[in-house]
Design a protein around this motif. Structure first.
Motif, PDB file in Angstrom:
ATOM      1  N   TRP A  27      -0.120  -5.482   0.477  1.00 33.85           N
ATOM      2  CA  TRP A  27      -1.501  -5.604   0.014  1.00 33.85           C
ATOM      3  C   TRP A  27      -1.639  -6.941  -0.706  1.00 33.85           C
ATOM      4  CZ3 TRP A  27      -3.617  -5.713  -5.074  1.00 33.85           C
ATOM      5  CH2 TRP A  27      -5.016  -5.647  -5.101  1.00 33.85           C
ATOM      6  N   ASN A  76      -4.603   6.210  -1.524  1.00 40.53           N
ATOM      7  CA  ASN A  76      -3.894   5.011  -1.081  1.00 40.53           C
ATOM      8  C   ASN A  76      -4.084   3.942  -2.148  1.00 40.53           C
ATOM      9  OD1 ASN A  76      -2.564   3.023   0.295  1.00 40.53           O
ATOM     10  ND2 ASN A  76      -4.159   2.697   1.855  1.00 40.53           N
ATOM     11  N   LYS A 104       2.682  -1.578   4.809  1.00 42.91           N
ATOM     12  CA  LYS A 104       1.696  -2.666   4.827  1.00 42.91           C
ATOM     13  C   LYS A 104       1.586  -3.321   3.446  1.00 42.91           C
ATOM     14  CE  LYS A 104      -3.098  -3.386   6.072  1.00 42.91           C
ATOM     15  NZ  LYS A 104      -4.374  -2.714   6.127  1.00 42.91           N
ATOM     16  N   GLN A 126      -8.483   2.176   1.479  1.00 44.42           N
ATOM     17  CA  GLN A 126      -8.824   3.097   2.566  1.00 44.42           C
ATOM     18  C   GLN A 126      -7.549   3.778   3.090  1.00 44.42           C
ATOM     19  OE1 GLN A 126     -11.955   3.579   3.300  1.00 44.42           O
ATOM     20  NE2 GLN A 126     -11.463   5.055   4.886  1.00 44.42           N
ATOM     21  N   PRO A 127      -7.484   5.121   3.100  1.00 45.13           N
ATOM     22  CA  PRO A 127      -6.280   5.771   3.674  1.00 45.13           C
ATOM     23  C   PRO A 127      -6.151   5.466   5.164  1.00 45.13           C
ATOM     24  CG  PRO A 127      -7.677   7.367   2.525  1.00 45.13           C
ATOM     25  CD  PRO A 127      -8.466   6.093   2.627  1.00 45.13           C
ATOM     26  N   ASP A 128      -4.944   5.435   5.667  1.00 46.85           N
ATOM     27  CA  ASP A 128      -4.702   5.180   7.088  1.00 46.85           C
ATOM     28  C   ASP A 128      -3.690   6.221   7.559  1.00 46.85           C
ATOM     29  OD1 ASP A 128      -4.012   4.340   9.561  1.00 46.85           O
ATOM     30  OD2 ASP A 128      -3.493   2.279   8.984  1.00 46.85           O
ATOM     31  N   ILE A 129      -4.232   7.354   7.997  1.00 47.27           N
ATOM     32  CA  ILE A 129      -3.376   8.510   8.312  1.00 47.27           C
ATOM     33  C   ILE A 129      -2.456   8.217   9.496  1.00 47.27           C
ATOM     34  CG2 ILE A 129      -5.017   9.730   9.799  1.00 47.27           C
ATOM     35  CD1 ILE A 129      -3.605  11.848   7.252  1.00 47.27           C
ATOM     36  N   ASP A 130      -2.917   7.324  10.409  1.00 48.43           N
ATOM     37  CA  ASP A 130      -2.078   7.002  11.580  1.00 48.43           C
ATOM     38  C   ASP A 130      -0.755   6.384  11.151  1.00 48.43           C
ATOM     39  OD1 ASP A 130      -3.973   7.944  13.199  1.00 48.43           O
ATOM     40  OD2 ASP A 130      -4.779   5.995  13.813  1.00 48.43           O
ATOM     41  N   ARG A 131      -0.827   5.578  10.069  1.00 48.01           N
ATOM     42  CA  ARG A 131       0.376   4.884   9.626  1.00 48.01           C
ATOM     43  C   ARG A 131       1.441   5.859   9.140  1.00 48.01           C
ATOM     44  NH1 ARG A 131      -1.868   1.108   5.950  1.00 48.01           N
ATOM     45  NH2 ARG A 131      -0.440   1.826   4.340  1.00 48.01           N
ATOM     46  N   GLU A 142       0.862  -1.186   0.000  1.00 47.51           N
ATOM     47  CA  GLU A 142       0.000   0.000   0.000  1.00 47.51           C
ATOM     48  C   GLU A 142       0.898   1.235   0.000  1.00 47.51           C
ATOM     49  OE1 GLU A 142      -3.034   0.204   2.909  1.00 47.51           O
ATOM     50  OE2 GLU A 142      -3.720  -1.858   2.573  1.00 47.51           O
ATOM     51  N   MET A 168       0.680   5.678   0.110  1.00 48.19           N
ATOM     52  CA  MET A 168      -0.204   6.848   0.249  1.00 48.19           C
ATOM     53  C   MET A 168       0.496   8.147  -0.149  1.00 48.19           C
ATOM     54  SD  MET A 168      -2.233   6.224   3.797  1.00 48.19           S
ATOM     55  CE  MET A 168      -1.210   4.990   4.542  1.00 48.19           C
TER      56      MET A 168
END
Ligand SMILES: Cc1cc2nc3c(=O)[nH]c(=O)nc-3n(C[C@H](O)[C@H](O)[C@H](O)COP(=O)(O)OP(=O)(O)OC[C@H]3O[C@@H](n4cnc5c(N)ncnc54)[C@H](O)[C@@H]3O)c2cc1C
Length: 855
Positions: free
Chosen positions: A278, A323, A276, A293-298, A224, A226
């Motif tokens: 995929w 993403n 991560k 799905q974006p994962d801003i925490d990552r 993945e 972003m």
């Protein structure tokens, strides 16, 4: 859809379309591309569209430069715009180590025709005012960077290919691949079967699935990724208005961030540490034009550094976070070429930077398919560079490591830990107990050096903590005797009634008599070096062969291609079913004599002899040669016997002062003998006479592959020659790829560009050729290849510290006219930005007459 084609390209992403275009351009028009959905339906449509030329491997850099200059051509032919923005870009260094890295990259650029410049943080800020320059110590400017429209570019390749006669079939999935006895491929699709001579896997996100259709597990994985797009920013608009220029691209190592202008705002992407994968095992066939799905925490930790380094961006509103998945091989470079073990099945996948590399990949692959040779040194992206050890899980661990380190520096003495240990020899635990620092050698754990207890490698561009211990290993070996593991060599057996004829056809040297050994290069049809082997004749119809471990699949592919079809020659690759130990040094014969029951005196077992004999009670094969250049032996055995033989050597060796030595000591000792290494000094860009392999090329023996070209090289005289230098280094030795300067005054010794050097012209957005243009004024750069009477005349291939003679050494290529000139003051080699005096040493400094090895 037609039912027959010379070649079928599977996949209509940027890479498949580029391959199709290049095949058509090379004259193969009976070709088709089959796409499961619409063009760009894999990772190509949501790419950030950035391109650049820099790559750790200069050969890949060359192909990236070609890609960039190709865009004008496909725009013209197709009438489709790629929306090119050639803005230029900077790489920002935040520490002195990162600045060393940039200095190295910049130095390499000198003979590659690159126009990079080292500049100050303030100069970088002038071109990208959103940064806080106080976070950085320096930067490197590259004018050949920019961005484009990914979809427009893919369609431009496709339209240009169609114009040249290629067919494109959309909404048609390839579901199966089978092969007839005559080699014809059946490409089974949803709309019927196409019979094809060649199949190319450009499946991108599904390349693994296509590989599995032919029983191959390709070492690649999708990750993945972003990037975010900001709302329009007044600072950007203001900069554009006041300078009349677009903001440049910026790469920030520390933040693992790349950023650039996108419309009136900013695009910022990151290679986050907490990355991560995929679809780690299977890619769903119904995945299409959707985003993840974006994962801003990552990406938060990277963004935090990013906003500190580029405070101008923090204030902007985020419009969108993209993403999407795209694929990587273990080392981040593509997987290109014919797959070993199959006929006419080609790969162009794991292209992680399709818009920097897609054109070069297409060109190299089409050359390979049409002419039988890629036309460049493509080892860095050859699908043959990984072995069977690169399984699905191994690949997963290594790709994650590579992704999370994308912007990290790889130090020359740095060993990466993921997926290790993979393969080990029976001596692994014994070596660890002796405090061996282990390295990865084509998936095999191999002792590098023996450290004092509790010590590990300290990674550095400078001499490090292994310096003292390696020196001791070398001196003890040269003065008494040392033992080292050599399981990491490639080993083959070639047998059968036609074995000798087969080897004579492939190799440049005469084959040895029974019980003897020869060294021999192997050439391709163009007379370029594609191998360097040690060959022993075990009996009338059986030869043992040793070579570089990393080239095993590369060489097997070549051997299989030339194998007679009648079973008169058989090839067996041992891999780790045969392991080895080498003992070297003046006491090695006395030591070995204690372990064997046959006479191994100078006359009974001569230099370059081969014998099968029991060593310490274990059946072994013994070669009377070593790569250290001393009296010595290579001893080969089945793994089940390795501990027995090692113990016997140790027990008997005590009275002779035996020491263990590792790969680094071995490589140091070969330097003092001016011995070359495969993949550094010897590569497919050099001829055998350029590589100073003259005495191993017997043009008169019989017709061998590459003979005509080699004869031409000899008659015309090689343009370049491999030479050895003694370098007046300070606390850092050469690492490879440094420029060699010579005080030649006005004399012209021919091109200084590396044969694979990238001399492709570059263009600005108006189509004008660019040389050395830079947006900023007052650059403080050190650049160019001419400096008064001095000129860059060549490049270093490898080197290091030669511990026995206690001098720094380097090997490299210079124009042939300079190769015999040992004058002091003639050469300088640039190490970490500083030019150090160097002097050619024609004869090896250790044992120039070779008496010690022959004793
Ligand atoms: C978020 C993001 C940002 C990126 N930014 C950049 C960037 O700035 N610069 C850059 O250079 N690269 C960037 N990339 C990477 C770039 O997208 C890839 O390098 C490129 O798309 C790879 O192209 P490809 O043709 O190999 O694969 P893909 O685009 O995946 O194409 C493969 C094609 O094969 C088709 N296919 C697969 N199996 C079959 C089958 N069985 N039958 C028929 N068709 C089949 C698929 O439908 C697909 O269209 C980015 C990627 C992402 C996700």
């Amino acid at each position: 859809m037609k039912s027959n084609a010379k070649a079928v390209v599977i996949g209509g992403g940027v890479v498949g379309c580029s391959v199709l275009y290049h095949l058509a351009k090379a004259g193969w028009t009976d070709i088709m591309l089959i796409e499961r959905s619409e063009l760009t339906s894999g990772s190509s449509w949501h790419a950030a569209g950035g391109f650049h030329t820099l790559n750790g491997d200069p050969n890949v850099a060359k192909l990236q430069a070609y890609t960039v200059q190709l865009y004008r051509e496909i725009e013209e032919l197709s009438g489709q715009s790629c929306s090119l923005h050639l803005t230029g870009g900077v790489m920002m260094a935040d520490t002195p180590e990162r600045m060393d890295f940039l200095r190295l990259a910049h130095a390499k650029g000198r003979y590659l025709g690159m126009d990079t410049e080292l500049i100050t943080p303030s100069e970088a800020k002038a071109m990208f005012p959103l940064m806080d320059e106080t976070n950085f110590v320096g930067a490197m400017w590259d004018p050949v960077e920019g961005h484009l429209d990914p979809s427009g570019t893919t369609h431009a390749y496709a339209k240009a290919a169609r114009k040249l006669g290629a067919e494109i079939v959309l909404r048609n999935r390839v579901v199966e691949l089978t092969q007839e006895v005559d080699g014809t491929w059946n490409v089974v699709t949803e709309q019927g079967t196409v019979k094809a001579e060649h199949v190319v896997n450009c499946g991108g996100l599904w390349a693994r699935e296509i590989g599995r259709m032919v029983g191959v597990e390709l070492p690649l994985l999708a990750m993945e990724h972003m990037y975010l797009l900001t709302e329009p920013m007044p600072e950007v608009e203001e900069f554009n208005k006041s300078t009349g220029r677009e903001m440049i691209g910026v790469m920030d190592f520390k933040g693992e961030i790349y950023t650039r202008q996108e419309r009136n705002g900013i695009l910022l992407g990151t290679y986050e540490k907490a990355c991560k994968p995929w679809s780690p095992v299977n890619t769903p066939w119904d995945f299409g034009h959707e985003l993840l799905q974006p994962d801003i925490d990552r990406i938060a930790p990277s963004l935090e550094i990013g906003f500190k380094h580029f405070p101008g961006i923090e204030k902007a509103g985020i419009k969108q976070i993209i993403n999407g998945p795209f694929t990587f091989a273990l080392d981040g470079n593509p997987l290109v070429g014919p797959v070993q073990g199959l006929t006419n099945f080609w790969c162009a996948c794991a292209v992680m930077a399709g818009f920097s590399q897609g054109g070069g990949v297409g060109l190299a692959l089409s050359n390979w398919m049409v002419n039988g040779d890629p036309g460049f040194d493509v080892w860095g992206m050859d699908v043959a560079r990984f072995g069977e050890w690169a399984t699905l899980r191994y690949t997963n661990a290594k790709v994650r490591e590579n992704y999370s380190r994308r912007f990290s520096i790889r130090f020359p003495n740095e060993e990466l830990p993921a997926a290790r240990p993979a393969q080990t020899t029976p001596l692994y635990d014994t070596m660890l107990a002796k405090n061996a620092v282990m390295g990865d050698s084509w998936g095999l754990e191999t002792p590098l050096w023996f450290a004092p207890k509790g010590t590990e490698d300290i990674v550095s561009f400078h001499r490090s903590n292994d310096f003292g211990p390696i020196g001791e290993e070398v001196r003890a070996t040269r003065e008494k005797v040392g033992v080292t593991e050599i399981a990491n060599f490639a080993k083959y057996e070639v047998s059968g009634p036609a074995a000798e004829d087969f080897l004579n056809r492939l190799m440049t040297n005469r084959m040895p008599k029974t019980g003897r050994i020869v060294l021999t290069p192997m050439l391709n049809e163009f007379g370029r070096l594609i191998g360097d082997f040690t060959i022993a004749k075990a009996d009338e119809e059986r030869f043992m062969i040793w070579s570089s471990s990393a080239a095993q699949k590369y060489h097997m592919r070549w051997f299989e291609k030339h194998l007679p079809k009648d079973d008169s020659v058989r090839i067996h690759r041992f891999d780790q079913t045969l392991v080895g130990l080498s003992i070297a040094g003046p006491k090695s014969r006395d030591l070995l004599q204690k372990l064997v029951d046959v006479d191994i005196s100078t006359k009974a077992f001569r230099f370059m002899d081969f014998r099968e004999m029991a060593v310490g009670g274990a059946p072994c094969m013994v070669n009377r040669i070593t790569y250290t250049g001393d009296l010595g032996y290579e001893i080969w055995m089945a793994p089940a016997y390795q501990r027995l033989v090692y113990k016997a050597i140790n027990d008997a060796g005590e009275e002779f002062g035996l020491v263990d030595f590792g790969m680094r000591a071995l490589l140091s000792m070969r330097l003092e003998k001016n011995f070359p290494t495969w993949f550094r000094e010897l590569r497919p860009i050099y001829g055998p006479f350029e590589g100073t392999m003259d005495r191993f090329v017997k043009l008169e023996k019989n017709d061998f592959i590459g003979r005509e070209a080699a004869a031409r090289e000899q008659a015309e005289g090689p343009k370049l020659r491999r030479v050895s230098f003694i370098v007046d280094a300070a606390d850092a030795d050469v690492m490879g790829d440094e420029p060699i300067w010579a005080k030649v005054g006005g004399k012209d010794y021919g091109t200084v560009e590396k044969p694979h050097g990238y001399g492709a012209p570059r263009f600005d957005t108006a189509g004008k050729e660019v040389r050395g243009s830079r947006a900023a004024e007052g650059a403080s750069a050190v650049r160019g290849i001419v400096d008064g009477d001095w000129r860059v005349v060549g490049w270093v291939t490898s080197g290091g510290y030669a511990h026995y003679i206690r001098k720094s050494m380097a090997q490299g290529y210079v124009p042939a006219a300079l190769a015999g000139d040992e004058s002091a003051g003639l050469f300088e080699i640039e190490i970490l930005g500083s030019r150090r005096p160097a002097r050619i040493n024609v004869e090896p400094p250790f044992d120039p007459s070779g008496e010690k090895m022959r004793t």
